[in-house]
Design a protein around this motif. Structure first.
Motif, PDB file in Angstrom:
ATOM      1  N   UNK A   4     113.610  60.242  47.372  1.00  0.00           N
ATOM      2  CA  UNK A   4     112.908  61.303  48.074  1.00  0.00           C
ATOM      3  C   UNK A   4     112.879  62.652  47.387  1.00  0.00           C
ATOM      4  N   UNK A   5     113.188  62.689  46.096  1.00  0.00           N
ATOM      5  CA  UNK A   5     113.154  63.956  45.363  1.00  0.00           C
ATOM      6  C   UNK A   5     112.042  63.916  44.315  1.00  0.00           C
ATOM      7  N   UNK A   6     110.960  64.678  44.492  1.00  0.00           N
ATOM      8  CA  UNK A   6     109.883  64.692  43.501  1.00  0.00           C
ATOM      9  C   UNK A   6     110.362  65.099  42.116  1.00  0.00           C
ATOM     10  N   UNK A   7     111.302  66.036  42.045  1.00  0.00           N
ATOM     11  CA  UNK A   7     111.786  66.504  40.744  1.00  0.00           C
ATOM     12  C   UNK A   7     112.620  65.430  40.056  1.00  0.00           C
ATOM     13  N   UNK A   8     113.455  64.757  40.800  1.00  0.00           N
ATOM     14  CA  UNK A   8     114.241  63.650  40.241  1.00  0.00           C
ATOM     15  C   UNK A   8     113.315  62.549  39.741  1.00  0.00           C
ATOM     16  N   UNK A   9     112.280  62.265  40.520  1.00  0.00           N
ATOM     17  CA  UNK A   9     111.307  61.245  40.129  1.00  0.00           C
ATOM     18  C   UNK A   9     110.593  61.632  38.844  1.00  0.00           C
ATOM     19  N   UNK A  10     110.185  62.901  38.716  1.00  0.00           N
ATOM     20  CA  UNK A  10     109.492  63.352  37.503  1.00  0.00           C
ATOM     21  C   UNK A  10     110.396  63.280  36.281  1.00  0.00           C
ATOM     22  N   UNK A  11     111.632  63.731  36.428  1.00  0.00           N
ATOM     23  CA  UNK A  11     112.566  63.688  35.299  1.00  0.00           C
ATOM     24  C   UNK A  11     112.793  62.252  34.843  1.00  0.00           C
ATOM     25  N   UNK A  12     112.960  61.362  35.793  1.00  0.00           N
ATOM     26  CA  UNK A  12     113.186  59.951  35.481  1.00  0.00           C
ATOM     27  C   UNK A  12     111.979  59.341  34.786  1.00  0.00           C
ATOM     28  N   UNK A  13     110.784  59.673  35.271  1.00  0.00           N
ATOM     29  CA  UNK A  13     109.562  59.102  34.707  1.00  0.00           C
ATOM     30  C   UNK A  13     109.374  59.470  33.243  1.00  0.00           C
ATOM     31  N   UNK A  14     109.839  60.669  32.843  1.00  0.00           N
ATOM     32  CA  UNK A  14     109.611  61.123  31.474  1.00  0.00           C
ATOM     33  C   UNK A  14     110.382  60.310  30.436  1.00  0.00           C
ATOM     34  N   UNK A  15     111.425  59.591  30.845  1.00  0.00           N
ATOM     35  CA  UNK A  15     112.231  58.857  29.869  1.00  0.00           C
ATOM     36  C   UNK A  15     112.024  57.346  29.937  1.00  0.00           C
ATOM     37  N   UNK A  16     111.217  56.881  30.903  1.00  0.00           N
ATOM     38  CA  UNK A  16     111.148  55.431  31.109  1.00  0.00           C
ATOM     39  C   UNK A  16     110.262  54.701  30.109  1.00  0.00           C
ATOM     40  N   UNK A  17     109.394  55.432  29.397  1.00  0.00           N
ATOM     41  CA  UNK A  17     108.657  54.787  28.316  1.00  0.00           C
ATOM     42  C   UNK A  17     109.604  54.340  27.215  1.00  0.00           C
ATOM     43  N   UNK A  18     110.510  55.243  26.812  1.00  0.00           N
ATOM     44  CA  UNK A  18     111.511  54.890  25.799  1.00  0.00           C
ATOM     45  C   UNK A  18     112.431  53.790  26.327  1.00  0.00           C
ATOM     46  N   UNK A  19     112.755  53.858  27.614  1.00  0.00           N
ATOM     47  CA  UNK A  19     113.607  52.825  28.205  1.00  0.00           C
ATOM     48  C   UNK A  19     112.918  51.464  28.134  1.00  0.00           C
ATOM     49  N   UNK A  20     111.615  51.453  28.363  1.00  0.00           N
ATOM     50  CA  UNK A  20     110.844  50.210  28.283  1.00  0.00           C
ATOM     51  C   UNK A  20     110.937  49.622  26.874  1.00  0.00           C
ATOM     52  N   UNK A  21     110.788  50.474  25.860  1.00  0.00           N
ATOM     53  CA  UNK A  21     110.891  50.015  24.478  1.00  0.00           C
ATOM     54  C   UNK A  21     112.264  49.397  24.230  1.00  0.00           C
ATOM     55  N   UNK A  22     113.311  50.081  24.687  1.00  0.00           N
ATOM     56  CA  UNK A  22     114.674  49.559  24.512  1.00  0.00           C
ATOM     57  C   UNK A  22     114.852  48.222  25.200  1.00  0.00           C
ATOM     58  N   UNK A  23     114.306  48.084  26.409  1.00  0.00           N
ATOM     59  CA  UNK A  23     114.452  46.840  27.150  1.00  0.00           C
ATOM     60  C   UNK A  23     113.819  45.670  26.412  1.00  0.00           C
ATOM     61  N   UNK A  24     112.628  45.891  25.846  1.00  0.00           N
ATOM     62  CA  UNK A  24     111.967  44.822  25.093  1.00  0.00           C
ATOM     63  C   UNK A  24     112.802  44.446  23.876  1.00  0.00           C
ATOM     64  N   UNK A  25     113.375  45.456  23.209  1.00  0.00           N
ATOM     65  CA  UNK A  25     114.221  45.172  22.056  1.00  0.00           C
ATOM     66  C   UNK A  25     115.443  44.366  22.465  1.00  0.00           C
ATOM     67  N   UNK A  26     116.022  44.696  23.602  1.00  0.00           N
ATOM     68  CA  UNK A  26     117.184  43.953  24.093  1.00  0.00           C
ATOM     69  C   UNK A  26     116.811  42.495  24.319  1.00  0.00           C
ATOM     70  N   UNK A  27     115.692  42.258  24.981  1.00  0.00           N
ATOM     71  CA  UNK A  27     115.313  40.886  25.300  1.00  0.00           C
ATOM     72  C   UNK A  27     114.904  40.102  24.053  1.00  0.00           C
ATOM     73  N   UNK A  28     114.204  40.774  23.128  1.00  0.00           N
ATOM     74  CA  UNK A  28     113.812  40.085  21.894  1.00  0.00           C
ATOM     75  C   UNK A  28     115.023  39.650  21.086  1.00  0.00           C
TER      76      UNK A  28
END
Length: 226
Positions: free
Chosen positions: A144-168
């Motif tokens: 329920x925090x728009x600011x927390x959501x925005x901060x989190x969203x800014x790093x999840x692209x890099x997190x996605x890349x890391x996740x794919x690397x982990x699974x590969x």
């Protein structure tokens, strides 16, 4: 090669998605400079289309761009990986505490957690990572925090890349991720605030440490004399 995935609704969507996958699967090398002209030539599109696609991926964290510089494919070294996951821990532990106080599991988080195994069974690492990211984002949004959501969203692209690397690299099996997600969601459903916080922390620490270990192993191999 590039045209094989241009199947999204709009041309910008198509170019952005194909470029994103090329970055994730390292068909474009980490650190490569992605000028508008490079992208336009790669996908045989206008520079305006290329520019829009690049800007979208920069905004989503799949590309990096310094002020007045061309975009680059991210280079995620050990310090980047550590900082990325430590930042996620700071944000998501607090988010899970807030969500668990409600005792209600977000419907979208539950749905994405279930879909993750569907993609895992297909061997689709990108789809699996997408579900993982979406589940975590749904939990953070439910805080329920728009600011927390925005901060989190800014790093999840890099997190996605890391996740794919982990699974590969087969560092985390889908069943392990699935079981860890269930522990998190069960704690939320039971309004077990500290248990939910501990579960997401353990989940992210495991992923961070596994990826850091593999990064160290690869660095050692690359630096060893032939």
């Amino acid at each position: 090669m590039a045209d094989r995935r241009l199947s999204a609704v709009s041309l910008v969507d198509a170019v952005a998605e194909s470029l994103r996958l090329d970055v994730i699967y390292r068909e474009i090398a980490p650190g490569a400079v992605l000028t508008e002209q490079f992208v336009a030539d790669r996908f045989t599109v206008a520079r305006t289309t290329a520019k829009a696609a690049v800007e979208r991926l920069v905004a989503d964290g799949f590309l990096q761009r310094a002020m007045h510089r061309s975009a680059r494919a991210p280079i995620l070294g050990a310090d980047d990986i550590r900082d990325l996951y430590d930042t996620r821990i700071l944000l998501e532990v607090e988010a899970l505490r807030r969500v668990a106080r409600s005792g209600s599991v977000p419907v979208q988080a539950e749905r994405h957690a279930l879909e993750l195994m569907v993609f895992a069974n297909r061997g689709d690492h990108d789809g699996m990572a997408g579900c993982d990211v979406a589940m975590h984002r749904a939990l953070v949004e439910a805080a329920g925090s728009p600011r927390l959501t925005r901060m989190h969203a800014t790093i999840m692209g890099e997190a996605h890349i890391c996740m794919v690397q982990v699974q590969d690299r087969n560092l985390l099996h889908a069943q392990v991720i699935d079981s860890e997600h269930k522990v998190m969601l069960d704690a939320v459903a039971g309004a077990e605030v500290e248990a939910a916080a501990a579960a997401v922390r353990a989940h992210l620490v495991r992923a961070r440490d596994q990826l850091l270990l593999r990064h160290e192993e690869l660095s050692t191999l690359e630096s060893s004399p032939v």
